[in-house]
Write a protein that holds these residues in place. Structure first.
Motif, PDB file in Angstrom:
ATOM      1  N   ALA A 194     -19.859 -29.573   9.058  1.00  0.00           N
ATOM      2  CA  ALA A 194     -19.799 -29.296  10.495  1.00  0.00           C
ATOM      3  C   ALA A 194     -20.639 -28.055  10.792  1.00  0.00           C
ATOM      4  O   ALA A 194     -20.885 -27.242   9.920  1.00  0.00           O
ATOM      5  N   ARG A 210     -11.572 -41.408  19.810  1.00  0.00           N
ATOM      6  CA  ARG A 210     -11.367 -40.107  19.186  1.00  0.00           C
ATOM      7  C   ARG A 210      -9.921 -39.623  19.378  1.00  0.00           C
ATOM      8  O   ARG A 210      -9.405 -38.850  18.570  1.00  0.00           O
ATOM      9  N   ASP A 258     -14.795 -32.627  18.055  1.00  0.00           N
ATOM     10  CA  ASP A 258     -15.243 -32.367  16.686  1.00  0.00           C
ATOM     11  C   ASP A 258     -16.102 -31.102  16.621  1.00  0.00           C
ATOM     12  O   ASP A 258     -17.224 -31.115  16.098  1.00  0.00           O
TER      13      ASP A 258
END
Ligand SMILES: Nc1ncnc2c1ncn2[C@@H]1O[C@H](COP(=O)(O)OP(=O)(O)O)[C@@H](O)[C@H]1O
Ligand SMILES: [Mg+2]
Length: 312
Positions: free
Chosen positions: A2, A112, A150
């Motif tokens: 990430a 999601r 995210d």
């Protein structure tokens, strides 16, 4: 991995009328690790985080996320996820509906929602009304909201409040995993003991000032550590220490040696042909060090640097 971003606080000051809540906070928070934002109640943690998240303006100074102020982020929810204290929920809404509203508004796919509910362990409660949630479940729901986009940065204000020991253990593992994925994780708490096993680095606030900044392990000065050693033949060990002119103290739990680390004590014993039964490094309890810091009874070298980089 990430996309973790550096959080930069530069001389952040906030006054509410006569009250100075935050007084020139300068700190840097790195990606790939969990950073604890510590300080007693009223130290200015929530105010500093609210400034970072653009919820209130600073009186002076600035706080940036990857070099940008929150208001300048083009996709805020996809960049930084946050859970502040006392997040409010619509009690009549289900957990899933609550998240759908935000997902839709931010252009995040509805799929999601189930993902993040699963991530925080609320999959079974997706269809239940939030009004019936425990404080711990609300904390998890807040975390699910923070994870919706995210984001590479997570900012959590006292996330351990209301969690039981099992919940705290879960949160610890969860935050460590998010950091391992490369994210920036900043988590506040008023108790070091609560986050001690979670954090790599610390920023400690007291009355609006940074009083410590650095690695958790640097909180305690190495000279404050002692080596506690014992041998089946304690008398022989004491003689060997005396012969080497090493100061020591005999306690019920063993012999305390200062000024030598464990390796040196072990070598000294080995050279004298003494078998050891135990050898431990012992320092002051971290919580004690923390309390002395925030109460001004201890000054840490990391806090003796002014904004201009000069030593105070
Ligand atoms: N909106 C506000 N108006 C006036 N004073 C405030 C406000 N928000 C916070 N404060 C004061 O600022 C100080 C820091 O508060 P806060 O940032 O909530 O600390 P912490 O989160 O570390 O407990 C406290 O003295 C608090 O009373
Ligand atoms: Mg607070």
């Amino acid at each position: 991995m990430a996309d973790g971003l550096v959080l930069d606080f530069s001389g952040v000051t906030k006054r509410f009328g006569a009250v100075t809540a935050v007084a020139g906070v300068t700190a840097r928070v790195e990606p790939g690790r969990v950073t604890g934002f510590l300080g007693p109640n009223g130290a200015g943690k929530t105010t500093t985080l609210r400034i970072l998240l653009g919820l209130i303006g600073a009186t002076s100074g600035s706080a940036t996320i990857g070099g940008l102020r929150y208001a300048e982020l083009s996709h805020p929810l996809q960049t930084v996820g946050a859970v502040l204290e006392a997040s409010s929920f619509h009690p009549g809404r289900t957990a899933a509906n609550h998240l759908r509203v935000y997902a839709q508004a931010a252009g995040i796919g509805i799929d999601r929602v189930d993902d993040v509910l699963g991530l925080v362990g609320l999959a079974d409660a997706a269809g239940r009304k939030i009004g019936g949630f425990s404080l711990g479940m609300r904390q998890r729901l807040g975390l699910a909201y923070a994870l919706l986009g995210d984001p590479g940065v997570l900012v959590l204000d006292e996330p351990a409040n209301g969690l039981d020991p099992e919940g705290i253990r879960w949160l610890r593992e969860f935050l460590r995993q998010l950091a391992q994925e490369g994210r920036t994780v900043l988590v506040s708490s008023h108790m070091l003991a609560e986050v001690q096993q979670t954090v790599d680095a610390l920023v400690v606030l007291s009355r609006g000032h940074v009083v410590f900044q650095g690695e958790l392990e640097d909180l305690v000065d190495p000279t404050e550590y002692a080596t506690v050693v014992d041998a089946p033949d304690r008398g022989a060990l004491a003689d060997a220490l005396s012969a080497a002119d090493v100061p020591f103290e005999i306690l019920r739990s063993g012999i305390t040696v200062r000024g030598l680390d464990g390796t040196e004590v072990g070598r000294l014993a080995a050279d004298a042909g003494i078998a050891l039964s135990s050898l431990q490094r012992r320092g002051p309890a971290l919580e004690e060090v923390f309390l002395e810091l925030v109460n001004g009874q201890r000054v840490h070298a990391s806090a003796l640097v002014t904004d201009s980089g000069e030593t105070r």
